[in-house]
Design an enzyme around this catalytic site. Structure first.
Site, short mmCIF file in Angstrom:
data_model
loop_
_atom_site.label_atom_id
_atom_site.label_comp_id
_atom_site.label_asym_id
_atom_site.label_seq_id
_atom_site.Cartn_x
_atom_site.Cartn_y
_atom_site.Cartn_z
N ALA A 235 0.82 -1.21 0.00
CA ALA A 235 0.00 0.00 0.00
C ALA A 235 0.85 1.26 0.00
O ALA A 235 0.98 1.93 -1.03
CB ALA A 235 -0.95 -0.02 1.19
N ARG A 236 1.44 1.62 1.16
CA ARG A 236 2.23 2.83 1.28
C ARG A 236 3.37 2.59 2.27
O ARG A 236 3.17 2.01 3.34
CB ARG A 236 1.37 4.00 1.78
N ASP A 260 6.33 -3.78 -1.33
CA ASP A 260 6.37 -3.36 -2.74
C ASP A 260 6.41 -1.84 -2.87
O ASP A 260 6.33 -1.31 -3.97
CB ASP A 260 5.14 -3.93 -3.47
N GLU A 265 11.60 6.14 -3.88
CA GLU A 265 11.65 5.09 -4.89
C GLU A 265 12.51 5.55 -6.06
O GLU A 265 12.27 6.63 -6.59
CB GLU A 265 10.24 4.73 -5.37
N HIS A 283 7.62 -1.76 -6.70
CA HIS A 283 6.32 -1.12 -6.91
C HIS A 283 5.63 -1.70 -8.16
O HIS A 283 5.26 -0.97 -9.08
CB HIS A 283 6.45 0.40 -7.04
#
Length: 316
Positions: A235-236, A260, A265, A283
């Site tokens: 999610a975050r 993920d 990033e 991601h």
């Protein structure tokens, strides 16, 4: 002069989607950010001044960028999260914000399930051992009969809950809205955060960040978990207190952290993703052929409708 549309999602800049390209055929001026990269603030400041519509991804957008977008009328996300956007600034300007609700839910949910099985059966460990010429074997755990905690039971979390239940897990879920998930009550119940952390063998996060910005997964809750918990976060990154997480991994209260999403990033290397007890994705939750296609078509339809060209949206 044709309306200018900015396209920034990495999934669309590295491989242009036919629906995006079709906008050019209908007289729109489509501008892409750097292929396959999250655009920086500096790049966005160069791209946004003449933009009327913005097909946006997860890139951080500052108030300064919005202030420079003097012609901007609509921002259409190819996903659901909005925490990367300065919503107050957009609202103050009267700029419409749309999301592709549920478009990538199946892809993200299936990745969460895949990560869970990878952790249960130690697949990265075994694979890396074989590639190094070793014959490592680590005893796994079966999914059937495990207690799976799901925090956030919307489009993604609800799908995870249904898949987990169908494969024989007991599901505990938290969601303020308590949507109807269609799961047999003998395999499902609503619970509090505290109950889920205490009872879950596997815990997967599918909720937005808190308004206060405090991590949901903190040191206090991690002290209450069953030893050997598998924690999944697609999610975050901000949902998890990373320092508390590392401590829980070091103390073996967590068996594996499956993640993920990172901030920033790509993540700094070496870091959390380099640990052997972390299974990391770049991601890729919504990065499937089907999810990208659904999200792109929905985001473009939302964009064109907000710009008042519904007939074009139907044609594309």
């Amino acid at each position: 002069m044709a309306m200018k549309i900015l396209v920034t999602p990495r999934s669309l800049t590295e491989a242009p989607h036919p629906a995006v390209e079709a906008m050019i055929g209908h007289g729109l001026d489509v501008v892409y950010a750097t292929p396959g990269q999250l655009p920086s603030e500096a790049e966005l400041l160069q791209l946004v001044p003449d933009v009327t519509g913005w097909l946006a991804g997860v890139e951080p957008v500052s108030p300064r960028v919005i202030a420079s977008a003097g012609k901007l009328r609509v921002v259409s996300r190819n996903g659901t999260g909005l925490d990367n956007l300065p919503l107050a600034d957009l609202k103050a300007r009267g700029i419409v914000v749309r999301t592709a609700e549920g478009a990538n839910a199946r892809g993200v949910a299936e990745l969460a399930i895949a990560m869970i099985f990878s952790a249960l059966r130690h697949l990265p460990y075994t694979d890396q051992g074989l590639k190094a010429g070793n014959w490592h074997r680590r005893r796994g755990i079966e999914f059937f009969g495990r207690t799976v905690g799901v925090i956030g039971a919307g489009a993604v979390g609800g799908t995870v809950a249904r898949l987990a239940s169908a494969m024989g897990a007991r599901v505990l879920a938290f969601d303020p809205a308590r949507p109807e998930l269609g799961i047999d009550p003998s395999h499902f119940q609503w619970a509090t955060h505290e109950e889920i952390f205490r009872q879950a063998d596997i815990l997967t996060l599918h909720c937005p960040p808190g308004r206060e910005g405090r991590p949901l997964v903190n040191a206090d809750l991690l002290k209450t978990v069953k030893p050997g918990l598998i924690l999944v976060n697609t999610a975050r990154a901000s949902l998890v207190d990373e320092l508390a997480l590392v401590t829980a991994l070091d103390e073996k209260r967590l068996q594996t952290y499956c993640v993920d999403v990172f901030d920033p990033e790509p993540p700094v290397h070496p870091g959390l993703a380099s640990r052997p007890d972390v299974i990391a994705g770049s991601h890729i939750g919504g990065y499937t052929e089907e999810s990208v296609d659904r999200a792109t078509k929905m985001a473009i339809s939302n964009l064109l409708s907000a710009l008042g060209v519904e007939q074009m949206a139907t044609a594309i």
